[in-house]
Scaffold this active site. Sequence first.
Site, PDB file in Angstrom:
ATOM      1  N   SER A   1      44.115  44.443  32.763  1.00 53.97           N
ATOM      2  CA  SER A   1      43.792  45.276  34.102  1.00 53.97           C
ATOM      3  C   SER A   1      42.642  46.282  33.522  1.00 53.97           C
ATOM      4  O   SER A   1      41.526  46.015  33.227  1.00 53.97           O
ATOM      5  CB  SER A   1      45.097  45.902  34.090  1.00 53.97           C
ATOM      6  OG  SER A   1      44.921  46.662  35.502  1.00 53.97           O
TER       7      SER A   1
ATOM      8  N   ASP B   1      44.656  37.971  42.808  1.00 52.61           N
ATOM      9  CA  ASP B   1      45.104  38.983  42.045  1.00 52.61           C
ATOM     10  C   ASP B   1      45.187  40.400  43.121  1.00 52.61           C
ATOM     11  O   ASP B   1      44.128  40.702  43.407  1.00 52.61           O
ATOM     12  CB  ASP B   1      44.239  39.581  40.700  1.00 52.61           C
ATOM     13  CG  ASP B   1      44.715  40.473  40.094  1.00 52.61           C
ATOM     14  OD1 ASP B   1      45.248  41.353  40.759  1.00 52.61           O
ATOM     15  OD2 ASP B   1      45.001  40.365  38.613  1.00 52.61           O
TER      16      ASP B   1
ATOM     17  N   HIS C   1      49.083  39.887  39.000  1.00 55.12           N
ATOM     18  CA  HIS C   1      48.440  40.768  38.422  1.00 55.12           C
ATOM     19  C   HIS C   1      48.712  40.355  36.713  1.00 55.12           C
ATOM     20  O   HIS C   1      49.913  40.854  36.620  1.00 55.12           O
ATOM     21  CB  HIS C   1      48.612  42.153  38.704  1.00 55.12           C
ATOM     22  CG  HIS C   1      47.531  43.080  38.103  1.00 55.12           C
ATOM     23  ND1 HIS C   1      46.133  42.899  37.942  1.00 55.12           N
ATOM     24  CD2 HIS C   1      47.932  44.190  37.223  1.00 55.12           C
ATOM     25  CE1 HIS C   1      45.623  43.928  37.231  1.00 55.12           C
ATOM     26  NE2 HIS C   1      46.700  44.648  36.770  1.00 55.12           N
TER      27      HIS C   1
END
Length: 484
Positions: free
Chosen positions: A202, A424, A453
Amino acid sequence: MKRLLAIGATAVVTLTALTALTAPATAATTWGPCAAGSDPRQECATIEVPLDYAAPAKGSISLAVSRIRTARPQLRRGVLLLVPGGPGSPGLSRPSTYVSRLPKDVLDRYDLVGFDPRGVGASTPVSCGLDQEDLAFTRLKPYPAADGGIAENAAWSRRIAEACARNGGPLLRHISTRNEARDMDTIRKALGERRLSYWGVSYGTYAGAVYATMFPERTDRVVLDSNDDPDPARVARAWLANYSVGVEDRFPDFAAWAAGHDAEYGLGADAAEVRRTFLDLAGRLDREPLPWPGANPPRLTGNALRESMLNALYSDSGFPGLAALMKAALAGTPLPAAATPPAAVMQNSAASSAATLCNDVEWPASIARHERLVARDRAAYPLTAGMPVNIGPCASWPYRPAERPVRVTSRGPANVLLVQNLRDPSTPYSGALKMREAFGARARMVAVDSGGHGSYLANGNACGDAAVTEFLVTGVLPGQDKLC
């Protein structure tokens, strides 16, 4: 808070090559036990880093670092630094989390190393001293009012910026992605490593990309998982705006699942009906919120439902909870219990996240501009109701960025593997393609036909997981980008 706020290696690595990559750990790093709840193999240490790398005389702050050493030192290649997301997420416990998930071939070759970034957790922390009501998830992500108005968001943004200027202290202005990359390099030195392998997830992909750009010769094997758009003109503004696209990419997975469980939840017999049910319910809750004990504030509003939906889309395991919440709201029965993190954790996360987002790049301050953006976004992407492009604290931030954002380029060794889910909700595939383009010949991408995610060992699949493991173990990138 999430977001506010030829290929050089060979398949066979000799022991001589392994030794050449590493050096003994420095004597200054003293390891000891970690907090209760950690894997017993995990050790912890504190490393001092400059508050301001441009002016070391201003003093230092501490970084909390952890590790689990490989059980096969004869196969050891170096360390695998686990770079957390957020920004503002802790990472000290990640070696304990991943030692039971990573394949043995990876564990044999690396010490797993975690850390809390500057300002976060057990590292020297930062806080803006926000009021409890300003820590609500539906404020930390700037959802507009039910009618699309943003006056309340603008007032909240000014309050947050003023509180951070008043209470954040000198550390607040020295939290940035460039400084996180410098901190990563200081960790490398403290561990006695000549080069650094790492797995960023991320926001950790952007921090990892910045490190690979600032210190390319010090990178070994780089895995970037669930990639942020690295656009240097927008940086975090692009990440937040991408929620609109990511949720639209991902919501059909939930809708199809809910339609398949219509007998249990009653949300619709097909995906289109489930979408209508969600939008209708959110609109009704905009007008008539329901009591929701334990939430902050203790009401299920339309925006609270939208935020619950966004969180549920991170993993298929979140689908039943969202469906149960919708079912109860539709039936008027007691709602499932709300989960609210401790206030101290929220304070720390909010401050460190805002500091990173606002210190990395300048943000436009015009309220009228944001009103136009929100109106367009609400029409084009109704699931997120204008939140991703709304005004936030950075519009009123008291400090200007000390440095320009990093432009990620193809200069450096070809040792970067990107892994990315196609659906995502937070870091969409379209943004990840821009990271892939920026790295050019340095990188390959493994696109995974999955939702959620986080890809490697999370929402990915056997093909994608195998590609990442192969790269970490051998250093050999795929010959070309691939779809799993």
